[in-house]
Design a protein around this motif. Structure first.
Motif, PDB file in Angstrom:
ATOM      1  N   GLY A  89      52.947  22.840  49.975  1.00 20.96           N
ATOM      2  CA  GLY A  89      52.862  24.259  49.608  1.00 20.96           C
ATOM      3  C   GLY A  89      53.618  24.588  48.322  1.00 20.96           C
ATOM      4  N   ALA A  92      51.987  22.927  45.199  1.00 26.66           N
ATOM      5  CA  ALA A  92      50.717  23.607  44.915  1.00 26.66           C
ATOM      6  C   ALA A  92      50.988  24.986  44.323  1.00 26.66           C
ATOM      7  CB  ALA A  92      49.892  23.720  46.195  1.00 26.66           C
ATOM      8  N   GLY A 109      48.240  19.647  42.785  1.00 27.89           N
ATOM      9  CA  GLY A 109      47.449  19.808  44.007  1.00 27.89           C
ATOM     10  C   GLY A 109      46.802  18.494  44.402  1.00 27.89           C
ATOM     11  N   GLN A 169      50.989  30.914  51.131  1.00 20.32           N
ATOM     12  CA  GLN A 169      49.553  30.659  51.015  1.00 20.32           C
ATOM     13  C   GLN A 169      49.323  29.641  49.895  1.00 20.32           C
ATOM     14  OE1 GLN A 169      47.194  32.374  53.046  1.00 20.32           O
ATOM     15  NE2 GLN A 169      45.805  30.780  52.285  1.00 20.32           N
ATOM     16  N   ILE A 170      48.468  28.667  50.136  1.00 21.14           N
ATOM     17  CA  ILE A 170      48.174  27.649  49.117  1.00 21.14           C
ATOM     18  C   ILE A 170      46.862  28.031  48.436  1.00 21.14           C
ATOM     19  CG2 ILE A 170      47.690  25.208  48.720  1.00 21.14           C
ATOM     20  CD1 ILE A 170      49.389  24.601  51.215  1.00 21.14           C
ATOM     21  N   ASN A 171      46.971  28.513  47.207  1.00 21.83           N
ATOM     22  CA  ASN A 171      45.783  28.965  46.479  1.00 21.83           C
ATOM     23  C   ASN A 171      45.284  27.938  45.464  1.00 21.83           C
ATOM     24  OD1 ASN A 171      45.729  31.573  47.745  1.00 21.83           O
ATOM     25  ND2 ASN A 171      47.470  32.173  46.454  1.00 21.83           N
ATOM     26  N   ASP A 173      43.798  24.472  43.946  1.00 27.38           N
ATOM     27  CA  ASP A 173      42.789  23.529  44.441  1.00 27.38           C
ATOM     28  C   ASP A 173      43.469  22.222  44.831  1.00 27.38           C
ATOM     29  OD1 ASP A 173      40.749  25.337  43.978  1.00 27.38           O
ATOM     30  OD2 ASP A 173      40.453  24.642  41.910  1.00 27.38           O
ATOM     31  N   LEU A 174      43.235  21.787  46.071  1.00 29.59           N
ATOM     32  CA  LEU A 174      43.787  20.504  46.528  1.00 29.59           C
ATOM     33  C   LEU A 174      42.720  19.441  46.342  1.00 29.59           C
ATOM     34  CD1 LEU A 174      45.634  21.634  49.790  1.00 29.59           C
ATOM     35  CD2 LEU A 174      46.594  21.274  47.515  1.00 29.59           C
ATOM     36  N   THR A 182      39.412  19.480  50.648  1.00 30.98           N
ATOM     37  CA  THR A 182      39.584  20.331  51.830  1.00 30.98           C
ATOM     38  C   THR A 182      38.265  20.752  52.485  1.00 30.98           C
ATOM     39  OG1 THR A 182      39.782  22.241  50.347  1.00 30.98           O
ATOM     40  CG2 THR A 182      41.824  21.218  51.108  1.00 30.98           C
ATOM     41  N   SER A 255      47.638  21.313  54.169  1.00 30.63           N
ATOM     42  CA  SER A 255      46.461  21.094  53.320  1.00 30.63           C
ATOM     43  C   SER A 255      45.206  21.628  53.988  1.00 30.63           C
ATOM     44  CB  SER A 255      46.295  19.597  53.023  1.00 30.63           C
ATOM     45  OG  SER A 255      47.450  19.072  52.418  1.00 30.63           O
ATOM     46  N   GLN A 257      44.832  23.963  56.493  1.00 32.85           N
ATOM     47  CA  GLN A 257      44.755  25.412  56.693  1.00 32.85           C
ATOM     48  C   GLN A 257      45.172  26.182  55.439  1.00 32.85           C
ATOM     49  OE1 GLN A 257      47.340  26.034  60.056  1.00 32.85           O
ATOM     50  NE2 GLN A 257      49.217  26.019  58.829  1.00 32.85           N
ATOM     51  N   GLN A 258      45.593  25.439  54.393  1.00 33.37           N
ATOM     52  CA  GLN A 258      46.010  26.010  53.105  1.00 33.37           C
ATOM     53  C   GLN A 258      47.040  27.122  53.307  1.00 33.37           C
ATOM     54  OE1 GLN A 258      41.887  26.520  51.337  1.00 33.37           O
ATOM     55  NE2 GLN A 258      42.847  25.248  49.760  1.00 33.37           N
TER      56      GLN A 258
END
Length: 341
Positions: A89, A92, A109, A169-171, A173-174, A182, A255, A257-258
């Motif tokens: 988190g 990212a 990410g 919140q992970i905004n 791009d992973l 994802t 990752s 559930q971001q």
């Protein structure tokens, strides 16, 4: 000092590596077929539930390395689980903002970097706290790991830059090697692959000399010391490895559930992981997978049935503990007409 000598001096439960490997293969095959079943049933929500089961299975299997085979009742593992999630988190977060963590580590990410880093940080944290915790035993060990867990919990609540109590919140791009990572089904198969690797490696570890010493230390640490083996370094290595794998599970949860929040690090989550191990069976490497699946499925089903679902769930746990001393995996043994180990 040979493995045979330690086993003769301190008898441990007999192992059946081939049967355990076959059980692991069957479990992984069933999990691999689940997206096909979800597609046939027209219910993609099943994949989301299954991903959560697989991720928590990894965390529970990690805990069982020290709980089931090392005799260490740790309440720290939710904190280590959360550290892994926050590694993903936080980096990212900085990748999205285009700056660096502490002005030194650039955000990213890329999961090929984040997942090993999550294992490194959580494993290092486990080793640092294990050096202190493992000098105690019994109820003192439980209390000191609980204290460490709550320290981590409130530390991350205090990090207002990263969402504080509301979570992060992970905004960004992973990606994995530059590709989006994802998407629901590919991510699920990635988690199943990680679970398979963890199960096989830990099964090999438990059947090795290291595993013999770890199990012997759980039974009679004084006798092991008298034989000239220092159990602390074995327990510390197992604790660090267990923490690293728990951190990996937390990184996968964040990752998938971001999102990651301190609620995943509370002592209640540590208790949940212990229940998953006990429910599935602590004598087998793959037992916690059964426990995690039963725990999470019952949680969903019973909570949709009644707000007082914990009462029924508690009765179920009591029934399993009283009637199946080896957990739910005893059902497979009874079905096969085998005697207990």
């Amino acid at each position: 000092m040979t493995e045979q000598f330690v086993s003769a001096a301190i008898p441990t439960a007999p192992r059946r590596p081939f049967a355990d490997m076959a059980a692991i293969a069957a479990l992984i095959l069933l999990l691999a077929l689940l997206p096909v079943a979800a597609s046939l049933l027209g219910n993609p929500f099943l994949i989301k539930i299954a991903t959560r089961i697989v991720v928590f299975s990894i965390a529970a299997v990690a805990l069982n390395l020290v709980l089931g085979f090392g005799g260490l009742v740790s309440l720290l593992h939710a904190g280590l689980f959360g550290i892994g999630g926050y590694v993903v988190g936080i980096l990212a977060f900085h990748a999205e903002n285009g700056d660096a963590f502490l002005g030194l580590l650039p955000g990213t990410g890329e999961l090929a970097i984040l997942l090993p880093l999550a294992m490194l940080v959580s494993g290092g944290a486990a080793a640092a706290m294990g050096v202190i915790s493992l000098r105690t035993s019994g109820s003192y060990f439980i209390m000191i790991t609980l204290a460490f867990n709550q320290m981590l919990f409130y530390f991350f609540i205090a990090l207002q830059q990263y969402g504080g109590e509301d979570g992060l919140q992970i905004n960004a791009d992973l990606t994995l090697f530059g590709h989006a990572a994802t998407s629901r089904v590919p991510f699920y198969y990635g988690c199943v692959t990680v679970l398979a690797i963890v199960l096989v490696l830990l099964q090999r570890l438990i059947d090795s000399r290291f595993g013999v010493v770890l199990r012997a230390a759980a039974q009679n640490e004084r006798r092991l010391t008298a034989l000239g083996i220092a159990p602390l370094r074995y327990k510390l290595a197992a604790f660090a490895l267990s923490g690293a794998i728990a951190g990996l599970a937390g990184a996968l949860l964040a990752s998938g559930q971001q999102f990651i929040s301190p609620s995943e690090m509370s002592w209640v989550r540590s208790g949940d992981l212990v229940v998953m191990c006990v429910l599935g069976g602590m004598a087998l490497v793959w037992g916690p997978v059964i426990g995690a699946a039963a725990f999470l499925v019952l949680e969903i089903v019973l909570s949709g049935w009644s707000v007082h679902w914990q009462l029924v769930f508690g009765l179920f746990i009591i029934a399993v503990v009283v009637s199946l001393r080896g957990g739910l995996t005893d059902l497979f043994r009874l079905a096969a007409g085998q005697e207990g180990r």
